[in-house]
Enzyme design. Structure first.
Site, PDB file in Angstrom:
ATOM      1  N   ASP A 119      15.645  50.910 -67.304  1.00  0.00           N
ATOM      2  CA  ASP A 119      14.773  49.822 -67.762  1.00  0.00           C
ATOM      3  C   ASP A 119      13.314  50.312 -67.794  1.00  0.00           C
ATOM      4  O   ASP A 119      12.414  49.578 -68.211  1.00  0.00           O
ATOM      5  CB  ASP A 119      14.943  48.550 -66.922  1.00  0.00           C
ATOM      6  CG  ASP A 119      14.535  48.735 -65.469  1.00  0.00           C
ATOM      7  OD1 ASP A 119      14.269  49.872 -65.049  1.00  0.00           O
ATOM      8  OD2 ASP A 119      14.484  47.716 -64.736  1.00  0.00           O
ATOM      9  N   ASP A 145      21.168  50.349 -67.183  1.00  0.00           N
ATOM     10  CA  ASP A 145      20.349  49.840 -66.075  1.00  0.00           C
ATOM     11  C   ASP A 145      20.222  48.326 -66.207  1.00  0.00           C
ATOM     12  O   ASP A 145      19.768  47.831 -67.247  1.00  0.00           O
ATOM     13  CB  ASP A 145      18.966  50.503 -66.174  1.00  0.00           C
ATOM     14  CG  ASP A 145      18.252  50.575 -64.840  1.00  0.00           C
ATOM     15  OD1 ASP A 145      18.877  50.266 -63.804  1.00  0.00           O
ATOM     16  OD2 ASP A 145      17.067  50.947 -64.835  1.00  0.00           O
ATOM     17  N   LYS A 149      23.720  50.460 -63.202  1.00  0.00           N
ATOM     18  CA  LYS A 149      22.917  50.650 -61.984  1.00  0.00           C
ATOM     19  C   LYS A 149      22.146  49.373 -61.722  1.00  0.00           C
ATOM     20  O   LYS A 149      21.703  48.709 -62.671  1.00  0.00           O
ATOM     21  CB  LYS A 149      21.948  51.819 -62.176  1.00  0.00           C
ATOM     22  CG  LYS A 149      20.940  51.977 -61.053  1.00  0.00           C
ATOM     23  CD  LYS A 149      20.101  53.221 -61.204  1.00  0.00           C
ATOM     24  CE  LYS A 149      18.858  53.056 -62.011  1.00  0.00           C
ATOM     25  NZ  LYS A 149      17.926  51.998 -61.579  1.00  0.00           N
ATOM     26  N   GLU A 183      19.206  47.559 -58.708  1.00  0.00           N
ATOM     27  CA  GLU A 183      18.263  47.866 -57.625  1.00  0.00           C
ATOM     28  C   GLU A 183      18.489  46.965 -56.416  1.00  0.00           C
ATOM     29  O   GLU A 183      18.732  45.762 -56.579  1.00  0.00           O
ATOM     30  CB  GLU A 183      16.818  47.659 -58.120  1.00  0.00           C
ATOM     31  CG  GLU A 183      16.427  48.589 -59.244  1.00  0.00           C
ATOM     32  CD  GLU A 183      14.984  48.377 -59.711  1.00  0.00           C
ATOM     33  OE1 GLU A 183      14.242  47.578 -59.078  1.00  0.00           O
ATOM     34  OE2 GLU A 183      14.604  49.008 -60.697  1.00  0.00           O
ATOM     35  N   GLU A 235      14.901  56.550 -54.615  1.00  0.00           N
ATOM     36  CA  GLU A 235      13.651  56.833 -55.346  1.00  0.00           C
ATOM     37  C   GLU A 235      12.437  56.850 -54.410  1.00  0.00           C
ATOM     38  O   GLU A 235      12.245  55.912 -53.612  1.00  0.00           O
ATOM     39  CB  GLU A 235      13.438  55.768 -56.436  1.00  0.00           C
ATOM     40  CG  GLU A 235      12.134  55.984 -57.200  1.00  0.00           C
ATOM     41  CD  GLU A 235      11.983  55.146 -58.467  1.00  0.00           C
ATOM     42  OE1 GLU A 235      12.947  54.439 -58.852  1.00  0.00           O
ATOM     43  OE2 GLU A 235      10.893  55.202 -59.072  1.00  0.00           O
TER      44      GLU A 235
HETATM   45  O1  KIV Z   1      14.533  52.654 -65.163  1.00  0.00           O
HETATM   46  C1  KIV Z   1      14.587  53.799 -64.720  1.00  0.00           C
HETATM   47  O2  KIV Z   1      14.377  54.796 -65.409  1.00  0.00           O
HETATM   48  C2  KIV Z   1      14.920  53.932 -63.314  1.00  0.00           C
HETATM   49  C3  KIV Z   1      14.389  55.140 -62.630  1.00  0.00           C
HETATM   50  C4  KIV Z   1      12.963  54.936 -62.308  1.00  0.00           C
HETATM   51  C5  KIV Z   1      15.156  55.445 -61.431  1.00  0.00           C
HETATM   52  O3  KIV Z   1      15.510  53.075 -62.749  1.00  0.00           O
END
Ligand code: KIV
Length: 282
Positions: free
Chosen positions: A46, A85, A115, A117, A184
């Site tokens: 994202d 993401d 993924k 968070e 991260e």
């Molecule tokens: O969105 C993204 O590229 C990420 C990275 C910062 C880990 O989640």
């Protein structure tokens, strides 16, 4: 032809000490280069909010934007493990919404995993998505979607107390069913402990070398993203400068009448120009 990795290949790589290498990509052509370069995985992050759309952060990014870019990446890298993401508010509200939105990535963009968070506070969502038969990667440490709560884009886990919280988060994410974890902007020592404690692969972006692999944002390593550069970024090219130089030279040549040259120009077929002129005289 390159063979797409599976979660079991990624797990074996961890067990044999072979590092996985991956980058973000947001479009077809970057994905093609990433696949040709032999990336083990691609994340359609994202971070596209900043790298593609010029937002200040990731908060405004929508599900539709993430799906659209994931579809393009899938077309560019059909034989690479692609991770979609989950954007802000696509999974935070409850597990049902999380499952539905995760499912869109798989159905519409044919990703291999998603993924999201967060640690303990998103374990219900990780469990529900995983129970839905989908692969989930966790992401802890500096989690940009909650950068307001974290006080900005800052390294995390730098005190013993904060490190213990991160280690607990990591264990909870694994227990909830994640197949891997991204850490991260965390001290290398803390990432190493997490890597050693978990059985699933633990990847680093800005968390040092003691991880099962490394992720970098493609726009950072190619020198395209100019707004700021995090401490953990290494630039492998300066495409920003190259692009500027190319555009300036193009503009200068057009203005000076040096482009296009005859070799860039089509001519009419033999005898057709004379016929045209005659027809125009009538
Ligand atoms: O969105 C993204 O590229 C990420 C990275 C910062 C880990 O989640």
């Amino acid at each position: 032809m390159k063979t797409k990795l599976t979660r079991f290949d990624l797990q074996s790589m961890k067990e044999s000490g072979k590092k996985a290498v991956w980058v973000t990509a947001y479009d077809y052509w970057t994905a093609q280069f990433a696949e040709k370069a032999g990336m083990d995985m691609i994340l359609v992050g994202d971070s596209l909010g900043m790298c593609i759309y010029g937002y200040e952060g990731t908060i405004p990014v929508t599900m539709d934007q993430c799906i659209y870019h994931s579809e393009a990446v899938r077309r560019g890298a059909p034989n690479t493990f692609v991770i979609g993401d989950m954007p802000f508010l696509s999974y935070q509200v409850n597990a049902d919404e999380a499952v539905r939105n995760a499912g869109r990535f798989f159905k519409e963009a044919r990703v291999d995993a998603i993924k999201l968070e967060g640690g303990q506070r998103v374990c219900a969502q990780i469990r529900a998505i995983s129970d839905g038969g989908m692969l989930v990667m966790g992401h802890i440490g500096l989690t940009p979607q909650s950068s307001g709560q974290l006080g900005g884009f800052k390294a995390q886990g730098r005190t013993a107390e904060a490190a213990i919280d991160l280690i607990e988060d990591a264990k909870a994410v694994e227990k909830a069913g994640a197949f891997s974890l991204l850490v991260e902007a965390v001290p290398q020592e803390v990432c190493k402990i997490i890597r050693d404690v978990l059985t699933i692969p633990v990847y680093s972006i800005g968390a040092g070398a003691d991880a099962d692999g490394q992720l970098m944002i493609v726009s950072d390593i190619l020198g395209i993203f100019q707004a700021f550069t995090a401490k953990f970024v290494k630039r492998y090219a300066n495409l920003g400068e190259e692009t500027l130089k190319a555009l300036e030279t193009y503009a200068e040549e057009v203005r000076a009448g040096r482009f296009p040259e005859p070799k860039h120009t089509y001519g009419m077929l033999e005898g057709e120009h004379a016929k045209l002129m005659a027809a125009l005289k009538k």
